[in-house]
Write an enzyme that holds these catalytic residues in place. Structure first.
Site, PDB file in Angstrom:
ATOM      1  N   LYS A 101       0.821  -1.252  -0.033  1.00  0.00           N
ATOM      2  CA  LYS A 101       0.047   0.113  -0.117  1.00  0.00           C
ATOM      3  C   LYS A 101       0.946   1.278  -0.110  1.00  0.00           C
ATOM      4  O   LYS A 101       1.856   1.584   0.963  1.00  0.00           O
ATOM      5  CB  LYS A 101      -0.909  -0.051   1.307  1.00  0.00           C
ATOM      6  N   SER A 106      -9.081   3.214   2.392  1.00  0.00           N
ATOM      7  CA  SER A 106      -8.145   3.816   1.755  1.00  0.00           C
ATOM      8  C   SER A 106      -7.321   2.620   1.022  1.00  0.00           C
ATOM      9  O   SER A 106      -6.435   2.674   0.176  1.00  0.00           O
ATOM     10  CB  SER A 106      -7.091   4.816   2.545  1.00  0.00           C
ATOM     11  N   SER A 135     -10.574   1.350   6.665  1.00  0.00           N
ATOM     12  CA  SER A 135      -9.800   1.150   5.388  1.00  0.00           C
ATOM     13  C   SER A 135      -9.274  -0.090   5.222  1.00  0.00           C
ATOM     14  O   SER A 135      -9.142  -0.533   4.065  1.00  0.00           O
ATOM     15  CB  SER A 135      -8.563   2.165   5.495  1.00  0.00           C
TER      16      SER A 135
END
Length: 474
Positions: free
Chosen positions: A77, A152, A176
């Protein structure tokens, strides 16, 4: 090749160890799938050169297995550092920020044999559950590319769903690891706070909201990655070690007591069909032998929200204040980041104290509730994946949203108090959009949640309903 990239991470790692497939073969299949669909989905960013990835895979084939992730391609990520790769955080301020070191979690994944091939897309600074930013653009939902993949960890979830990588890391301050997992028909675990140590610059005592954690296409794959990511790091004051989760995956759920909180007595507006989809999943849990009881709201939702809103803004003001104070950099900050910083700076010390008192009262109440239940359940989102060209939903079921993230309020009861929570797929809308359920328990119940999730996966396996790859080719 298509069948290979859709297999589970644990199965793939075992085949590589037994020399039934090679790491190079899996890498070629993954790169082929990325080439096929990433142009549309835009989940993986900062992709390394193919030959460099293949060379690392060949090197993995030539050595003894390093660990449980040996030979598996992964993408990190874009909020975490992977040495030599861009860590943009989706912000133009960091559009050229090449990481000089690996974060602890990334180093652990590499030490376990994972091969990092690139990054996964995220909203700017991870703010909001819709993955778009001015550096890498918008990530789209593999089940409908006109829709959001959530966030996210939207890039991670979309990459998993479309078969680009077999497991993924994510992070979760608000929701997220859960919202994007729900919207992409995969699993995401928000671990007990501190189980997976974060590389957090600045204060690590006052701000206890954000966690890192694993995502996968099955709970056993989530457990596989969690056991690599987790464990004591003495540089992190809240870090700890607990028994590995993967060896605890056996056992059924018959007789387990589960509490259903629904829409929190009407406090959380829901899109049409969300509750009905979740309640159909509850019926399946009952059929598997669990006892499911509908519960009244255990705590005022508005108090949970006010404490969350203040403590999150306070954390953002502390972490991003230096960017705001530089007039040239402030011009590059997204509007939501500026709002968070200004909101946080307007708080007094006693405001923060009172928000923490609310958090403490809710934690105490929740612990008492857990005494009678193995786990509690909530929807993982209040609406179906929305159009990808939206910034954020402005209303749900006719109720206006008063912040850019109010539409995610259903995740806050978990996020505020650091308890573990697993998203499990719950089903699909009439037009084929995925939805999920939050399954959460007391601190250190990560393994139990994963065990429940694995039995759910084996009984339902919503993964048989895969994205239409022909619609993603670009």
């Amino acid at each position: 090749m298509g069948e290979l990239v859709e297999q589970g991470a644990r199965a793939l790692a075992a085949q590589i160890t037994r020399k039934e497939i090679s790491a190079e073969e899996l890498m070629r299949a993954s790169l082929e799938r990325i080439s096929q669909v990433n142009g549309t989905v835009n989940a993986i960013v900062s992709l390394r050169e193919s030959e460099a990835c293949l060379a690392e895979a060949r090197a993995a084939d030539a050595m003894e297995p390093k660990g449980p992730l040996h030979g598996l391609p992964v993408a990190i990520k874009d909020l975490a550092n992977a040495k030599g790769l861009l860590t943009s955080m989706g912000s133009p301020i960091f559009a050229n920020n090449i990481a000089q070191t690996d974060d602890v979690m990334v180093a652990r994944m590499k030490a376990a044999g994972a091969i990092v091939i690139g990054k996964t897309n995220t909203p700017e600074f991870g703010l909001g559950s819709h993955t778009f930013n001015p550096v890498h653009g918008t990530t789209r939902n593999p089940y409908d590319p006109s829709r959001s993949a959530g966030g996210s960890s939207g890039g991670a979830a979309a990459a998993l769903a479309s078969g680009m990588i077999p497991i993924a890391d994510g992070s979760d301050m608000m929701g997220s690891l859960r919202n994007p997992a729900a919207w992409n028909n995969v699993y995401g675990l928000r671990p007990t706070y501190g189980l997976v140590p974060l590389d957090a610059p600045g204060d690590m005592f006052l701000h206890q909201l954000a966690v890192a954690g694993p995502m996968g296409r099955s709970p056993e794959d989530v457990a596989l990655l969690l056991d690599v990511q987790a464990g004591l790091d003495t540089r992190h004051p809240h870090s700890f070690t607990q028994a590995p989760s993967l060896p605890q995956m056996q056992g059924d759920i018959k007789g387990m007591r589960l509490g259903w909180l629904g829409d929190w007595g009407g406090a959380y507006p829901m899109d049409a069909g969300v509750l009905e989809t979740c309640e159909t999943a509850l019926a399946q849990l009952k059929a598997m032998g669990a006892q499911v009881e509908t519960l009244a709201p255990p705590f005022p939702a508005e108090q949970i929200w006010s404490a969350w809103l203040g403590l999150r803004a306070w954390a953002n003001a502390g972490g991003k204040g230096a960017l705001y104070d530089d007039p040239d950099l402030r011009k590059l900050l997204k509007e939501d980041a500026i709002w968070e910083i200004e909101t946080g700076r307007a708080l007094s010390a006693m405001d923060v104290h009172n928000f923490s008192l609310i958090r403490t009262r809710w934690f105490t109440k929740l612990n008492a509730l857990f005494a009678g239940f193995d786990a509690l359940l909530l929807p993982s989102a209040q609406l179906w994946p929305f159009p990808a060209d939206w910034k954020s939903p402005q209303e749900i079921a006719g109720q206006a949203m008063d912040t850019y993230h109010r539409w995610m309020e259903v995740v806050i009861p978990v996020s505020l108090v650091g308890v573990p929570c697993l998203n499990i797929p719950a089903g699909f809308s009439d037009i084929g959009l995925p939805m999920g359920l939050q399954l959460f328990g007391p601190r250190h119940s990560d393994a139990k949640l994963l065990r429940i999730g694995q039995r759910w996966h084996e009984a339902t396996d919503f993964r048989v309903r895969l994205p239409d790859l022909t619609a993603l080719e670009g």
